[in-house]
Write an enzyme that holds these catalytic residues in place. Sequence first.
Site, short mmCIF file in Angstrom:
data_model
loop_
_atom_site.label_atom_id
_atom_site.label_comp_id
_atom_site.label_asym_id
_atom_site.label_seq_id
_atom_site.Cartn_x
_atom_site.Cartn_y
_atom_site.Cartn_z
N PRO A 227 0.90 -1.36 0.17
CA PRO A 227 0.03 0.20 -0.01
C PRO A 227 0.85 1.18 -0.22
O PRO A 227 1.61 1.57 1.12
CB PRO A 227 -0.69 -0.10 1.24
CG PRO A 227 -0.25 -0.99 2.09
CD PRO A 227 0.77 -1.94 1.25
N ASP A 404 5.76 2.51 2.63
CA ASP A 404 4.86 1.62 2.65
C ASP A 404 3.95 1.75 3.94
O ASP A 404 4.47 1.81 4.92
CB ASP A 404 5.65 -0.01 3.09
CG ASP A 404 4.87 -1.35 3.01
OD1 ASP A 404 3.71 -0.98 3.32
OD2 ASP A 404 5.50 -2.15 2.82
N HIS A 405 2.66 1.94 3.61
CA HIS A 405 1.86 2.26 4.76
C HIS A 405 1.63 1.19 5.70
O HIS A 405 1.19 1.57 6.77
CB HIS A 405 0.54 2.87 4.17
CG HIS A 405 -0.20 4.08 5.19
ND1 HIS A 405 0.11 4.30 6.25
CD2 HIS A 405 -1.10 5.12 4.58
CE1 HIS A 405 -0.57 5.09 6.77
NE2 HIS A 405 -1.40 5.57 5.93
N ARG A 406 2.20 0.17 5.61
CA ARG A 406 1.70 -1.12 6.57
C ARG A 406 2.91 -0.73 7.91
O ARG A 406 2.42 -1.26 8.98
CB ARG A 406 1.96 -2.30 5.90
CG ARG A 406 0.98 -2.84 4.89
CD ARG A 406 1.39 -4.16 4.16
NE ARG A 406 2.62 -3.92 3.54
CZ ARG A 406 3.29 -4.88 2.87
NH1 ARG A 406 2.66 -5.99 2.93
NH2 ARG A 406 4.37 -4.72 2.24
#
Length: 434
Positions: A227, A404-406
Site C-alpha cells: 500500500p 509502505d503504509h503498513r
Amino acid sequence: MAANQYQQNCKMSDKEINVPNIGEFKDVEVIEVLVSNGQSVSKNDPLITIESDKSSVEIPASFDGKVKSVKIKVGDRVSEGDLILTVEQSGEEKKSIEQKTIKEAEPVANQDQVEEIVKIKQTQNLIKKDNSEASSASPKVRKFARELGVNINEIVGSERQGRVVEDDVKNFISSKINKTSDKTEVQSKKIVSEFSHSDFGEVEVKDMPRVKRLASTYLVNSWTTIPHVTNHDEADITEMEDFRTSLTDMYTGERKKITPLAFIVKALVASLKKFPSFNSSIDDIENGKITMKKYFHVGIAVDTPHGLMVPKIRNTDNKSISYISNELKTVSDQCRNLKIDKKEFFGGSMTITSLGGIGGSFFTPIINYPEVAILGVGKAQKKQIFINGKFETRTMLPLSLSYDHRIIDGAEAARFNNDLKENLGKNFAYKLAV
Ligand code: CAO
C-alpha cells in the site's frame, strides 16, 4: 511369551479380499479404486466403488492390513467372488481379527451398510481432508458429483468430519461458476483493449528489453502488494548548492564535480539513522516480523539503455560525499555496460530515484521491494520563497517520498521529510563529510 513364539505370531501372511455378495450387481463397472499398493487399511475402509445402471456401492475392507497388490483398475467389470486385492497381515493384525466375532468380519455390501461404514469411519476420525485423499460421501452423492463432472475429493464437506453432501457439490459448482465469470469479465475487458493496433495505422512490434522484462515482475509485485503513499515536499538547498559549486581541487584549483545526489545520499543516511523503520523490510507479514537493517546500503536508480537498474552504494555511513559521488559514477557505468554483479541489486536499505539531471518536479516512485520506502528527487529550481515577511530567491529541491503504509504512517513520513530537509538545509552536517 517366548521370543520365537512372538516372532512366529508377528510373521506376515497374505490374505485376499474378493467382491462380496452384492445381490443384483453382476458384471458391474469399477468406477473408483480408493487404495493403492503399500497403503494401510482398516476394516471397513472403502476399497473400490462399483456402479450399475441403478446405483453405486463402495466395497469395504473386511479386515485390517497393508495392501500388497491391487488386482483391479478403474473400468474393469466385476462380479461376486472376483479378487480385488491382496492384503499383507502381521501376526498381531491376524490375531486381533481372530478375536473378533465372525459376524463382525462379514463383508458389508448393500447401500445401508455402506452408509453405516461411513458413520463408523467418522467416529474413527478417518475422514480425509485434502484432495489427495478420498472424501467421505454416500454413493448417491458420489454419483451426483460424477454426473456433473466434479472430482468429489476436491470438495470440503460441510457435515461432521468433512462428509460431503449434495448441497456441498452444488455450492462447489456455483463457486467455480462465479470464479469463471469473474475471469470472463476480466478477459472480455482485455479483449476490448486488444484490438489490433495495426487496424489504426502502421506499427512495428519489437522485443521488450530483457532488463525491462525482469524488472516488470518486481514492479508489478511492489505495486500490487504494497500500500503506497507518497508525500511531496521541497527542501531549500540554497546553501548546499553554494557550497557544492564552490568546491575546488586543492592541487589543480579546478572545480570539483560532485553530483548533488551524493549530498542527498549522505543526508538520507542521517535521516535513516533517526527513523529506523525506513531502513526495514516486512517480508514475513504472516508472522508479523520486521527486519531492521543495521547497515546503510542506499540503492540508486540508474537509467540505462537496457532499462532501469538499481545498484547499491554500500556502507554509505562510512563514506565521504566525494567518495560516494565517484562510486556512483563507477556503478552507473557498470550498469550501462552490463558489467555489474547481480548481487549488487539486492540487500538495500532504501532507494533514491533522481530525475534531477533530466527534469521534472514531483512524481510517485514505486517502492523497490523488499524495501519500505523510496525517495524521488526532482530538478532543483530557483523560486521566490516568502521568508520572514519578504520574498527571497532560494534553490528548492522537489522531494517525493513513497512509503509502505503498513509500516510507516503519514505523520512519520512527514517528520522524515522534515528531518531530511533539515539535513539538506543551511545547517547541513554533511559538510563535514565531503
Ligand atoms: N537538481 C538539479 N540539477 C541536478 C540534480 C537535481 N536534483 N541532480 C543532478 N543535477 C545535475 C548535476 O549537477 C549535473 O549537472 P552538471 O553537469 O552541470 O554538473 C547534471 O544534472 C547531471 O546529472 P546526472 O543525472 O547525469 O548525474 P547524477 O549523478 O545526478 O545522477 C544517475 C546519476 C545514475 C541517477 C543518473 O544518471 C540517472 O540515471 N538518472 C535517472 C534515474 C531514473 O531514471 N529514475 C527514474 C526511475 S522511475 O522510473
